[in-house]
Design an enzyme around this catalytic site. Structure first.
Site, PDB file in Angstrom:
ATOM      1  N   GLU A  14      49.904  30.077  79.882  1.00 27.20           N
ATOM      2  CA  GLU A  14      48.846  30.416  78.927  1.00 27.20           C
ATOM      3  C   GLU A  14      48.795  29.423  77.770  1.00 27.20           C
ATOM      4  O   GLU A  14      47.728  29.149  77.244  1.00 27.20           O
ATOM      5  CB  GLU A  14      49.059  31.823  78.351  1.00 27.20           C
ATOM      6  CG  GLU A  14      48.861  32.952  79.320  1.00 27.20           C
ATOM      7  CD  GLU A  14      47.401  33.277  79.588  1.00 27.20           C
ATOM      8  OE1 GLU A  14      46.524  32.884  78.786  1.00 27.20           O
ATOM      9  OE2 GLU A  14      47.141  33.916  80.617  1.00 27.20           O
ATOM     10  N   CYS A  62      38.154  30.648  74.619  1.00 28.97           N
ATOM     11  CA  CYS A  62      38.714  30.211  75.906  1.00 28.97           C
ATOM     12  C   CYS A  62      37.577  29.750  76.828  1.00 28.97           C
ATOM     13  O   CYS A  62      36.403  29.888  76.476  1.00 28.97           O
ATOM     14  CB  CYS A  62      39.510  31.348  76.531  1.00 28.97           C
ATOM     15  SG  CYS A  62      38.483  32.679  77.177  1.00 28.97           S
TER      16      CYS A  62
END
Length: 186
Positions: free
Chosen positions: A47, A56
């Site tokens: 991540e 994101c």
């Protein structure tokens, strides 16, 4: 990253993992995470860690280690706050795998891989998908395999989840290959 969101303030995966395990020690057993230290390290490394909010690839506000819950767009997180969010988000993924995927019957590698997948794409998205031909959400193959305790098929279907916004992403392909290998005990 778009300039309008500013520079990312990164944090050390090792520091976050250390804070995660320090917090874990003080919790009652039933509140502790069930994933292995290897899985925690894998999730943090896959991540990444960003202390300030950013969007994101799926255009969702995110901070910390893939956290999308209650993101304050003005706040820079401390390492302890990142670790707290990480524990909560992993616990949510664990609850998904235990509730819907027979997690208690999996070996540790299978469990860790599935928790990593649920952490990344969300419980609902690994359980069902929208079928254009049927005009509704239907059970995924990975969900049906877990229900049937067909662990090899389940592990082999992890790579189905390699898209964001309808596009195949190389980073997701790489992540899924690592999760699949962990699931299959490779």
């Amino acid at each position: 990253m778009s300039k309008k969101f500013g520079a990312m303030i990164l944090c050390s995966a090792a520091a976050v993992a250390a804070a995660f395990f320090a917090q874990q020690k003080g919790l009652p057993t039933q509140q502790q995470n069930q994933v292995s230290p290897k899985a925690v390290s894998m999730i943090v490394n896959l991540e990444g860690c960003v202390r300030n909010p950013y969007k994101c690839p799926a255009d969702v506000w995110t901070n910390g280690v893939g956290n999308t819950h209650n993101v304050d767009k003005t706040k820079i997180l401390t390492i302890d706050e990142v670790a707290t969010d990480l524990r909560r988000n992993i616990k949510e993924a664990e609850n998904c795998i235990n509730t819907y995927f027979n997690g208690e019957k999996m070996n540790q590698g299978q469990y860790d891989a599935m928790v990593s997948l649920a952490f990344n794409v969300g419980c609902g998205n690994i359980k069902t998908y929208y079928s254009k031909t049927q005009g509704k959400r239907v059970a995924t193959t990975i969900y049906r395999a877990a229900q049937a305790e067909n662990w090899i098929l389940m592990c082999n279907r992890i790579e189905d989840f390699n898209k964001s916004g309808g596009r195949v992403l190389k980073g997701l392909q790489n992540r899924r290959a690592k999760e699949k290998a962990l699931c299959l005990g490779e």
